[in-house]
Motif scaffolding. Sequence first.
Motif, PDB file in Angstrom:
ATOM      1  N   PHE A 199       0.851  -1.195   0.000  1.00 23.09           N
ATOM      2  CA  PHE A 199       0.000   0.000   0.000  1.00 23.09           C
ATOM      3  C   PHE A 199       0.882   1.239   0.000  1.00 23.09           C
ATOM      4  O   PHE A 199       2.014   1.216   0.498  1.00 23.09           O
ATOM      5  N   LYS A 200       0.330   2.315  -0.521  1.00 20.19           N
ATOM      6  CA  LYS A 200       1.052   3.583  -0.551  1.00 20.19           C
ATOM      7  C   LYS A 200       0.096   4.671  -0.069  1.00 20.19           C
ATOM      8  O   LYS A 200      -1.059   4.701  -0.482  1.00 20.19           O
ATOM      9  N   THR A 201       0.551   5.536   0.809  1.00 18.77           N
ATOM     10  CA  THR A 201      -0.327   6.604   1.299  1.00 18.77           C
ATOM     11  C   THR A 201       0.450   7.876   1.589  1.00 18.77           C
ATOM     12  O   THR A 201       1.596   7.813   2.046  1.00 18.77           O
ATOM     13  N   ALA A 202      -0.205   8.989   1.327  1.00 18.97           N
ATOM     14  CA  ALA A 202       0.369  10.288   1.682  1.00 18.97           C
ATOM     15  C   ALA A 202      -0.306  10.843   2.928  1.00 18.97           C
ATOM     16  O   ALA A 202      -0.059  11.977   3.322  1.00 18.97           O
ATOM     17  N   ILE A 203      -1.179  10.042   3.527  1.00 20.19           N
ATOM     18  CA  ILE A 203      -1.994  10.532   4.646  1.00 20.19           C
ATOM     19  C   ILE A 203      -1.476  10.046   5.997  1.00 20.19           C
ATOM     20  O   ILE A 203      -1.420  10.801   6.955  1.00 20.19           O
ATOM     21  N   TRP A 204      -1.055   8.797   6.049  1.00 16.58           N
ATOM     22  CA  TRP A 204      -0.895   8.146   7.357  1.00 16.58           C
ATOM     23  C   TRP A 204       0.427   7.382   7.446  1.00 16.58           C
ATOM     24  O   TRP A 204       0.813   6.730   6.492  1.00 16.58           O
ATOM     25  N   GLY A 261      -5.160  17.923   4.336  1.00 17.46           N
ATOM     26  CA  GLY A 261      -3.746  17.571   4.340  1.00 17.46           C
ATOM     27  C   GLY A 261      -2.913  18.454   5.250  1.00 17.46           C
ATOM     28  O   GLY A 261      -1.695  18.309   5.320  1.00 17.46           O
ATOM     29  N   HIS A 262      -3.560  19.376   5.942  1.00 12.90           N
ATOM     30  CA  HIS A 262      -2.837  20.239   6.892  1.00 12.90           C
ATOM     31  C   HIS A 262      -3.811  20.748   7.941  1.00 12.90           C
ATOM     32  O   HIS A 262      -5.026  20.694   7.761  1.00 12.90           O
ATOM     33  N   GLU A 313       3.946   2.155   2.288  1.00 15.05           N
ATOM     34  CA  GLU A 313       4.898   3.189   1.863  1.00 15.05           C
ATOM     35  C   GLU A 313       4.289   4.564   2.090  1.00 15.05           C
ATOM     36  O   GLU A 313       3.217   4.876   1.557  1.00 15.05           O
ATOM     37  N   HIS A 344      -0.779  13.122   8.212  1.00  8.49           N
ATOM     38  CA  HIS A 344      -0.172  14.238   7.470  1.00  8.49           C
ATOM     39  C   HIS A 344       0.997  14.845   8.245  1.00  8.49           C
ATOM     40  O   HIS A 344       1.212  16.054   8.243  1.00  8.49           O
ATOM     41  N   GLY A 345       1.719  14.009   8.954  1.00  5.74           N
ATOM     42  CA  GLY A 345       2.914  14.439   9.670  1.00  5.74           C
ATOM     43  C   GLY A 345       2.668  14.813  11.127  1.00  5.74           C
ATOM     44  O   GLY A 345       3.617  15.012  11.885  1.00  5.74           O
ATOM     45  N   TYR A 391       1.033   8.923  12.683  1.00  7.87           N
ATOM     46  CA  TYR A 391       1.101  10.304  12.213  1.00  7.87           C
ATOM     47  C   TYR A 391       0.107  10.522  11.085  1.00  7.87           C
ATOM     48  O   TYR A 391       0.026   9.730  10.142  1.00  7.87           O
ATOM     49  N   SER A 406       6.619  15.171   6.201  1.00  8.18           N
ATOM     50  CA  SER A 406       7.457  14.688   7.303  1.00  8.18           C
ATOM     51  C   SER A 406       6.804  15.070   8.626  1.00  8.18           C
ATOM     52  O   SER A 406       5.901  15.908   8.658  1.00  8.18           O
TER      53      SER A 406
END
Lengths: 278, 263
Positions: free
Chosen positions: A7-12, A54-55, B254, A30-31, A28, B259
Amino acid sequence: MDNVPKFKTAIWRDEASPDNEFLAQKSYCHGYDVYGEMLGQASFSEYILTLFLGHKPEPDQLYLFDCMAVAIANSGPRDLAIRAAMNSGVGGAPAAANLMSFLAVASGNYQGSHELQQLVSWFVRFDLDYDKWIIALNAPNTERSREDIWEKFEHPPGFLPHAQQASQNTHDFLALRGLWNKYPAISWLKQNLENFENTLGMALGMNFVVAACFYHLGFSPDKAELCSLMLRLPGAAVHSLEAKQQGWKQFPFFGQQIELRNDPGEVGPLPDVSEILP
Amino acid sequence: MSIADLFSHENKIVTEMGRSYLSQRVVYRGKDLHHDLKNLSWLELFAYGITGRQFSESEVKLLNFIWVSTSYPDKSIWPNHITALAGTARTTPPLALAAGIASCEAAIFGGKPFKVAIDFFKRANSYVSDGGELADFVDAELKQHKVIFGYGRPLASTDERVPHLIKFVKENSINSLEHFNLAIKVAILLKAKKHINMNVAALYAALGADLGFDAESFHMYMTLCFVAGMPPCYIEAKQDVEGAFLPVRCDRVEYTGESQRPW
């Protein structure tokens, strides 16, 4: 393991516990450290907005989101989708079935999330160009070039085909200080409400105002569609529970209200099974 | 439309679709369920409920074959995967199947391709019947929409269901195959033009048109077409260790986002 699907995610992001690779010791979003920092500091709305945007949201975004979320959290037991949830709840179906029933009915072209998606996509394209909006609203299916799982709109999206003037609730929403004086799409709707209603011959509905809010929040049409369904779930939850608690004897049953136009009448008797079942 | 429509519909359900006279009898689209329709197969009743007409024996056989041929108990396929997840999470069978069915109304397979494709074949057939060239129609469709649903397939370049279905159609006497034949011609055109193969959605949709379905009724008929593949996925996941269907380690996801930052 490197050729295993991943899986790939930019969220978690989960950080594994030292003793168990399947258990997160830190998470985490979104960081942001969810359990170490957000918990106790972030409100529920802040968290939802963070997930979608996303923020961390700005205070005015939070206010707008909260207003909208309150406006749509419950549409009451007359609402079609809430009634679906209640019809599931009254029979004692699982909680998820109640919400799934709600979601199915709340998803459509008539006061539903698909209608809302269309409105947000028009906001993205037309912004506040009244003339473009009128052209689109008058012929909402023009761009439909082939079949789709969604049927054609039977009314201008965002309007109520069975009413001619917006409800006081919608007026109150539009008149809320802090919204119309701050967000151009809300004041534009407020200013043009009468023009819209006179031109289209029907009332401006809550979905149009909600679409304006999502537009100002920077939600894409798809995000708005999904988030609106989610935000409407609380009403479905409590009314389905209430129907369950009240029980079927108190719940309206419309069996006697059915008018069958093509009744063939009694074709034959019930089988006689009295020898087996006296 | 106006408020008058609401007044006229208040407190009554006017219908020609049916009603139950509890303790007595049931009327189903103008027929007595327990007398007139009692010997129908479930599939025949389902198709009658959607279209209001009864299909011939060979037509029902074809409708049944369509569903059987696409019932794959393969947990890697997305809707089945959902039912397996439901099984491992120990939720109930109806919730598992309802979720699986709902997710079949997808854009890259299932619901959307079926509905768009049947409409495509009906339009193509009218065009050709009016004297147009099929190749021109296909070109125009490609120009406008870039893809023609029913041709090309995610995950694989060919579709094993296609030869089985063609064989079935050839071995059984199906009355009209106008749209079916059109689907084959389109397949030959697209293979030559774009090197893509037909998938079974094209044939299902074309046969749906040959059986007299319109886009809306075919959309509804195909709602359950994958469902028979789902129970095995649910059952096995439920029989296995709780929560153990394809567990994912933390580091197997991934992360591509922001960050770490302070709240």
